[in-house]
Structures are given as C-alpha cells and as structure tokens.
Write a protein that holds these residues in place. Structure first.
Motif, mmCIF file in Angstrom:
data_model
loop_
_atom_site.group_PDB
_atom_site.id
_atom_site.type_symbol
_atom_site.label_atom_id
_atom_site.label_comp_id
_atom_site.label_asym_id
_atom_site.label_seq_id
_atom_site.Cartn_x
_atom_site.Cartn_y
_atom_site.Cartn_z
ATOM 1 N N GLY A 13 20.334 52.200 -7.364
ATOM 2 C CA GLY A 13 19.241 51.224 -7.412
ATOM 3 C C GLY A 13 19.773 49.804 -7.418
ATOM 4 N N ASN A 14 20.392 49.426 -8.521
ATOM 5 C CA ASN A 14 20.935 48.078 -8.675
ATOM 6 C C ASN A 14 22.179 47.913 -7.799
ATOM 7 O OD1 ASN A 14 22.297 45.717 -9.698
ATOM 8 N ND2 ASN A 14 21.004 45.861 -11.514
ATOM 9 N N LEU A 15 22.143 46.975 -6.868
ATOM 10 C CA LEU A 15 23.236 46.809 -5.910
ATOM 11 C C LEU A 15 24.552 46.392 -6.560
ATOM 12 C CD1 LEU A 15 21.415 45.069 -2.909
ATOM 13 C CD2 LEU A 15 21.952 47.490 -3.230
ATOM 14 N N LYS A 16 24.495 45.916 -7.796
ATOM 15 C CA LYS A 16 25.730 45.523 -8.493
ATOM 16 C C LYS A 16 26.514 46.722 -9.023
ATOM 17 C CE LYS A 16 23.883 41.028 -9.995
ATOM 18 N NZ LYS A 16 23.511 40.187 -11.176
ATOM 19 N N ASP A 17 25.859 47.885 -9.034
ATOM 20 C CA ASP A 17 26.512 49.089 -9.571
ATOM 21 C C ASP A 17 27.381 49.772 -8.516
ATOM 22 O OD1 ASP A 17 25.266 48.702 -12.015
ATOM 23 O OD2 ASP A 17 23.563 49.985 -11.514
ATOM 24 N N ILE A 18 28.352 49.036 -8.008
ATOM 25 C CA ILE A 18 29.280 49.586 -7.025
ATOM 26 C C ILE A 18 30.690 49.146 -7.420
ATOM 27 C CG2 ILE A 18 29.067 47.614 -5.435
ATOM 28 C CD1 ILE A 18 29.311 49.693 -3.126
ATOM 29 N N THR A 19 31.672 49.993 -7.207
ATOM 30 C CA THR A 19 33.028 49.671 -7.641
ATOM 31 C C THR A 19 33.744 48.811 -6.602
ATOM 32 O OG1 THR A 19 34.035 51.626 -6.627
ATOM 33 C CG2 THR A 19 33.139 51.886 -8.861
ATOM 34 N N PHE A 20 34.767 48.086 -7.060
ATOM 35 C CA PHE A 20 35.605 47.306 -6.147
ATOM 36 C C PHE A 20 36.239 48.227 -5.104
ATOM 37 C CE2 PHE A 20 35.987 44.487 -9.990
ATOM 38 C CZ PHE A 20 35.259 43.427 -9.456
ATOM 39 N N ARG A 21 36.640 49.413 -5.573
ATOM 40 C CA ARG A 21 37.299 50.357 -4.662
ATOM 41 C C ARG A 21 36.341 50.836 -3.573
ATOM 42 N NH1 ARG A 21 39.374 56.422 -6.007
ATOM 43 N NH2 ARG A 21 40.626 56.752 -4.124
ATOM 44 N N ALA A 22 35.081 51.051 -3.925
ATOM 45 C CA ALA A 22 34.091 51.485 -2.939
ATOM 46 C C ALA A 22 33.908 50.418 -1.861
ATOM 47 C CB ALA A 22 32.765 51.787 -3.619
ATOM 48 N N ILE A 23 33.782 49.156 -2.279
ATOM 49 C CA ILE A 23 33.627 48.062 -1.321
ATOM 50 C C ILE A 23 34.863 47.957 -0.431
ATOM 51 C CG2 ILE A 23 33.432 45.555 -1.080
ATOM 52 C CD1 ILE A 23 31.751 45.597 -3.663
ATOM 53 N N GLU A 24 36.007 48.057 -1.045
ATOM 54 C CA GLU A 24 37.276 47.974 -0.296
ATOM 55 C C GLU A 24 37.371 49.103 0.733
ATOM 56 O OE1 GLU A 24 41.173 49.107 -2.166
ATOM 57 O OE2 GLU A 24 41.466 46.928 -2.089
ATOM 58 N N THR A 25 36.961 50.292 0.355
ATOM 59 C CA THR A 25 37.018 51.441 1.256
ATOM 60 C C THR A 25 36.069 51.269 2.429
ATOM 61 O OG1 THR A 25 37.606 52.911 -0.577
ATOM 62 C CG2 THR A 25 36.753 53.950 1.407
ATOM 63 N N LEU A 26 34.852 50.824 2.150
ATOM 64 C CA LEU A 26 33.875 50.611 3.217
ATOM 65 C C LEU A 26 34.320 49.500 4.166
ATOM 66 C CD1 LEU A 26 30.560 50.938 1.158
ATOM 67 C CD2 LEU A 26 31.530 52.618 2.733
ATOM 68 N N GLU A 27 34.888 48.452 3.608
ATOM 69 C CA GLU A 27 35.392 47.349 4.444
ATOM 70 C C GLU A 27 36.543 47.800 5.336
ATOM 71 O OE1 GLU A 27 34.404 43.351 1.795
ATOM 72 O OE2 GLU A 27 36.310 44.403 1.471
ATOM 73 N N GLY A 28 37.320 48.775 4.853
ATOM 74 C CA GLY A 28 38.472 49.253 5.617
ATOM 75 C C GLY A 28 38.153 50.383 6.579
ATOM 76 N N SER A 29 36.894 50.771 6.654
ATOM 77 C CA SER A 29 36.489 51.863 7.537
ATOM 78 C C SER A 29 36.165 51.350 8.940
ATOM 79 C CB SER A 29 35.250 52.573 6.971
ATOM 80 O OG SER A 29 35.518 53.125 5.702
ATOM 81 N N ASP A 30 36.452 52.167 9.932
ATOM 82 C CA ASP A 30 36.035 51.850 11.298
ATOM 83 C C ASP A 30 34.568 52.215 11.505
ATOM 84 O OD1 ASP A 30 38.668 51.075 12.226
ATOM 85 O OD2 ASP A 30 39.179 53.211 12.164
ATOM 86 N N ILE A 31 34.175 53.317 10.884
ATOM 87 C CA ILE A 31 32.814 53.835 11.040
ATOM 88 C C ILE A 31 32.306 54.316 9.689
ATOM 89 C CG2 ILE A 31 31.375 55.597 12.176
ATOM 90 C CD1 ILE A 31 33.576 55.693 14.372
ATOM 91 N N ILE A 32 31.005 54.114 9.458
ATOM 92 C CA ILE A 32 30.369 54.615 8.248
ATOM 93 C C ILE A 32 29.279 55.606 8.644
ATOM 94 C CG2 ILE A 32 28.970 54.041 6.221
ATOM 95 C CD1 ILE A 32 30.347 51.261 6.267
ATOM 96 N N ALA A 33 29.386 56.824 8.157
ATOM 97 C CA ALA A 33 28.332 57.823 8.352
ATOM 98 C C ALA A 33 27.382 57.725 7.166
ATOM 99 C CB ALA A 33 28.932 59.221 8.448
ATOM 100 N N ALA A 34 26.106 57.530 7.442
ATOM 101 C CA ALA A 34 25.131 57.310 6.377
ATOM 102 C C ALA A 34 23.994 58.313 6.469
ATOM 103 C CB ALA A 34 24.574 55.889 6.447
ATOM 104 N N GLU A 35 23.572 58.793 5.315
ATOM 105 C CA GLU A 35 22.445 59.722 5.277
ATOM 106 C C GLU A 35 21.169 59.032 5.762
ATOM 107 O OE1 GLU A 35 20.323 62.851 2.161
ATOM 108 O OE2 GLU A 35 21.499 61.188 1.369
#
Length: 274
Positions: A12-34
């Motif tokens: 829900g709250n967009l602040k509830d995400i880890t630094f590692r999660a952001i770093e991983t998404l930024e380092g991805s070529d593609i994101i598969a999303a539900e």
C-alpha cells in the motif's frame, strides 16, 4: 548463471520498499509484472524506467516461456506481483519451477506481505498459523471453506475481496460464531482500519465500510470441546451431511469436538437409518 529476481513491493504505502528492491529493479533489463498498470505507479514514483511485460494467472503459460527465453538470452529480469511478496496467491510458483528446470538461479528480494503485516498487530499468537489464500468465489464453496477452517485448531489467515465481504460475514456468523476475528482493511494505506473481536460485537461496525482489500485472521477455537451434547452433535452432523459423506463428516466433527471418530460415525449412521 542466468538469474531471475523475485522482488517484494509495498502492499500500500509506497515508502515500504527496501533499498535492495529498488536497486534490483533499477538494475533489471526487464520487469515482469502481475499487473503492469498498478506497478507503473510504484515504478514511476521511484523513476524506474524499464520495459515491463505482463505475467499473471491469465497468461502464465505463454508468458513464462517468453520470460525464460529472455533470461536465457542474457537479460536481467525481475518479477513483481500486484503488491507484496511474489509467489503468494499469484503464479510466481510456476516461474520458479521453470527457472529451476533450466538451471537458473532464483533470487528472493524480501519485503512486506499482508499476511505478516496483519499478524503483527492482531494480538493473536502466531508461532503457528495457516494461510488459506483468497476466499472462494461461489457461495457453496465459501461454506465448505469455512467448515474446513472450523476443523483447524490454529489461527487461519485469509484474503477477502470487498464484493464477497458481506457474504463472508453472514456465513461466518453461522459457522464460526465462537471464533475471535481480526479484520485488517487497507493495510498501510491512508484509510487503514483494524477491527478485533467476536462477530456479534463487530459485525455492525465493519458492515458500514466495505471498501478496499481485507486480510482476516480467524483465531483458533476456544470452546470446551467435551461440553457438546449428543443431540447437538447429530444436528451439526446433519447439516454437514448435505455436502460431505458420512465418513468425511465424522472426521470433521471428531477434530472439532474431541469425540472418537467411530462413535460419531455410528451416531450418524443410526440417525440416517431412522
């Protein structure tokens, strides 16, 4: 080795995400999303500009082949569910199986889930509990679902959509009236609301605002199982026999009321003969 990241996102709250999660998404070529549309809110908020492809229950068989092919070609790919931790009540499990089949490394990036968030503030002991996913869609299936929960002597966590919430409350009142209930609505969001108590005490309150997503925790039974009378046992068995065999009914009642299964079977068999 080829890798697929399973990245947890806020519930829900967009602040509830880890630094590692952001770093991983930024380092991805593609994101598969539900749900790419909903995930775009999070990705735009953190200025993550990546190609997003859909992977959900509706297209999982076709999409999983595409994802595996992309990763085998050297693409860095992350999978995110609609909200919370992947592979919990979504088709992430299939992607894990396919990735392992092709000797890929599956990397979890942990984070929030509505299950543990609700348990944290429930006041119910959670050293052991059962998670049963979403409430079924059909009313007949909901009734069987709740009778199954009644056989468990552990807290049970379920998800309920708003359009099934009133149906759930009415059936819960009939089947699990004696079970303490925690209703967590819109967890971590602006209108978060957590209601605790027995259904007779809280039903009128929660029925006034049936909006948003619900995470429910049903406490284990607190009744004295040995206090039930034979006539009451037969009456409960009679209702169950509409949906279950005599053997299945005997098993359910045996777990609920600490009676020997054979004794219940004999009682019900005699009842059916009369």
């Amino acid at each position: 080795m080829n890798k697929i990241y399973f990245v947890s996102t806020p519930i829900g709250n967009l602040k509830d995400i880890t630094f590692r999660a952001i770093e991983t998404l930024e380092g991805s070529d593609i994101i598969a999303a539900e749900d790419p549309k909903k995930s775009s809110i999070l990705l735009n908020h953190y200025n993550i500009k990546k190609k997003v492809i859909k992977y959900n229950e509706g297209n999982k068989e076709k999409a999983v082949k595409k994802i595996i092919d992309l990763v085998r070609k050297g693409k860095t790919l992350s999978y995110i569910s609609e909200a919370g931790s992947p592979s919990i009540s979504d088709p992430g499990y299939l992607l894990v199986r396919k990735a392992l089949k092709y000797k890929m490394k599956v990397i979890p990036i942990p984070g929030p889930t509505a299950i543990t968030t609700a348990l944290m503030v429930s006041g119910i002991p959670s050293n052991q509990f059962i998670f049963m996913g979403f409430l079924p869609k059909k009313n007949s299936s909901i009734e069987k679902f709740l009778y199954t929960i009644k056989t468990y002597n552990l807290p049970v966590v379920i998800y309920v959509s708003p359009h099934k919430f009133s149906t759930f409350l009415n059936m819960y009142e009939k089947i699990l009236n004696n079970r303490y209930l925690v209703i967590a609505r819109e967890l971590t969001k602006k209108y978060e609301e957590i209601t605790r108590g027995f259904i007779d005490d809280i039903k009128n309150k929660v029925e006034k605002n049936i909006k948003g997503e619900f995470t429910l925790i049903i406490d284990k039974s607190r009744i004295n199982c040995n206090s039930i009378e034979t006539n009451e046992l037969i009456e409960k068995g009679r209702k169950l026999l509409n949906d279950y065999s005599i053997s299945e009914t005997s098993k359910i009642l045996s777990k609920l009321y600490a009676f020997k299964r054979r004794k219940i079977y004999d009682l019900l068999h005699k009842f059916l003969k009369n």
